[in-house]
Design a protein around this motif. Structure first.
Motif, PDB file in Angstrom:
ATOM      1  N   ASP A  68      35.137  82.697  76.715  1.00  0.00           N
ATOM      2  CA  ASP A  68      36.118  82.381  77.763  1.00  0.00           C
ATOM      3  C   ASP A  68      36.152  80.886  78.062  1.00  0.00           C
ATOM      4  O   ASP A  68      36.242  80.458  79.215  1.00  0.00           O
ATOM      5  CB  ASP A  68      35.825  83.162  79.039  1.00  0.00           C
ATOM      6  CG  ASP A  68      36.149  84.649  78.892  1.00  0.00           C
ATOM      7  OD1 ASP A  68      37.114  84.970  78.169  1.00  0.00           O
ATOM      8  OD2 ASP A  68      35.441  85.480  79.479  1.00  0.00           O
ATOM      9  N   THR A  85      30.158  91.314  76.553  1.00  0.00           N
ATOM     10  CA  THR A  85      31.553  91.016  76.211  1.00  0.00           C
ATOM     11  C   THR A  85      31.838  91.272  74.743  1.00  0.00           C
ATOM     12  O   THR A  85      32.916  91.749  74.377  1.00  0.00           O
ATOM     13  CB  THR A  85      31.875  89.536  76.531  1.00  0.00           C
ATOM     14  OG1 THR A  85      31.555  89.259  77.891  1.00  0.00           O
ATOM     15  CG2 THR A  85      33.353  89.225  76.278  1.00  0.00           C
ATOM     16  N   ARG A 163      34.728  93.681  75.529  1.00  0.00           N
ATOM     17  CA  ARG A 163      36.127  93.296  75.334  1.00  0.00           C
ATOM     18  C   ARG A 163      36.415  93.090  73.858  1.00  0.00           C
ATOM     19  O   ARG A 163      37.552  93.249  73.414  1.00  0.00           O
ATOM     20  CB  ARG A 163      36.418  92.011  76.112  1.00  0.00           C
ATOM     21  CG  ARG A 163      36.437  92.213  77.614  1.00  0.00           C
ATOM     22  CD  ARG A 163      36.313  90.901  78.360  1.00  0.00           C
ATOM     23  NE  ARG A 163      37.419  89.996  78.084  1.00  0.00           N
ATOM     24  CZ  ARG A 163      37.398  88.695  78.368  1.00  0.00           C
ATOM     25  NH1 ARG A 163      36.318  88.149  78.911  1.00  0.00           N
ATOM     26  NH2 ARG A 163      38.439  87.936  78.090  1.00  0.00           N
TER      27      ARG A 163
END
Length: 290
Positions: A68, A85, A163
């Motif tokens: 990110d 993640t 994710r």
């Protein structure tokens, strides 16, 4: 159309194993959210190393790994954030499965996060349903078929609710039926919002399944839309990859004026049969079910 920001990315990344030459050097590789991405290259090209760098299993010798937009720290906090993640499923499920039963194995990751028991049970159930192996929850892992072990290993990663799900040659060793069941499961995960990255040297599978591709060759890494990259003969030669069946069919149809240059091209034998049926005005062949 705006380009999605990458969830995880390697920036000018390099890596060499101890006392060996560089496996990867100056690699830029971004994984945008919501895409299906195929990482292609011949055996020994560095695909597995790249996946392990992305998931934190290996640390970049040069360059950086970002999550990110922030550089990943390799301390406990940073790696926990990364692994909740991004999850990696290795090629051989026997390297990943270790618990006595499927349910115990799938629950291991969520339990390690210190989640409440009810949340762990929910995650296990959801993961088993996503991979269509609810009936195997109490099955000893050593009694599973190879395809079942593959799906159980993926379920363990899915239970972490990442994710990004990264898989190394997930269809290797599976028969055609096993491949279809796995691809159906991956389709359900994508529909649920999981970004999927698959390393493979099967160009036909990649063309059928992926939105985008990243091709590793001695010249480096090239990324772009899957159909565009797999139509590049020079790139395929450099990466020592064969021409996809679907691309050869598309060229033949267009060369004979049977398919417009901007028309949707068949990527599989089934799509070609459907296209031919539509062209000839025939009824489609009946679907045979077991």
């Amino acid at each position: 159309m705006s380009v999605a920001s990458p969830v995880v990315e390697l920036v000018k990344a390099g890596f060499a194993y101890e006392d060996g030459p560089a496996v990867l050097d100056g690699i830029d590789f971004a994984v945008p959210e919501g895409r299906a991405l195929a990482l292609l290259g011949r055996n020994g090209s560095g695909k597995t190393t790249l996946l392990r760098l992305l998931s934190g299993g290996l640390r970049c010798g040069s360059g950086a790994l970002r999550l990110d937009g922030e550089e990943v720290s390799y301390d406990r906090k940073g790696l926990t954030r990364l692994r909740t993640t991004v999850q990696l499923v290795v090629q051989d499920p026997d390297d990943q499965l270790f618990a006595a039963s499927v349910g115990q194995d799938v629950s291991f990751g969520p339990m390690n996060l210190g989640l409440p028991e009810e949340e762990v049970r929910l995650r296990v159930r959801d993961a088993l349903e996503a991979l269509d192996i609810v009936a195997l929850e109490d099955r000893p892992t050593h009694l599973l078929s190879y395809g079942q072990r593959k799906r159980a290993a993926i379920a363990g990663a899915v239970a972490m609710r990442p994710r990004v799900l990264i898989m190394d040659e997930p269809t290797a060793g599976l028969d055609p039926h096993g491949q279809e069941r796995l691809l159906e499961a991956l389709g359900r995960l994508r529909e649920a919002g999981t970004t999927v990255v698959m390393a493979t040297h099967d160009v036909d599978l990649a063309l059928r399944w992926a939105d985008e591709a990243a091709v590793l060759s001695p010249e480096g890494l090239r990324t772009g839309p899957i159909a565009e990259l797999l139509a590049d003969d020079a790139l395929l030669d450099a990466a020592r990859l064969r021409r996809p069946w679907g691309m050869a069919v598309t060229r033949l149809l267009r060369a004979h004026g049977l398919l417009a240059s901007d028309g949707d091209a068949p990527r599989t034998a089934e799509e070609l049969d459907a296209w031919t049926t539509a062209k000839e005005g025939r009824q489609p062949a009946p679907v045979v079910t077991e």
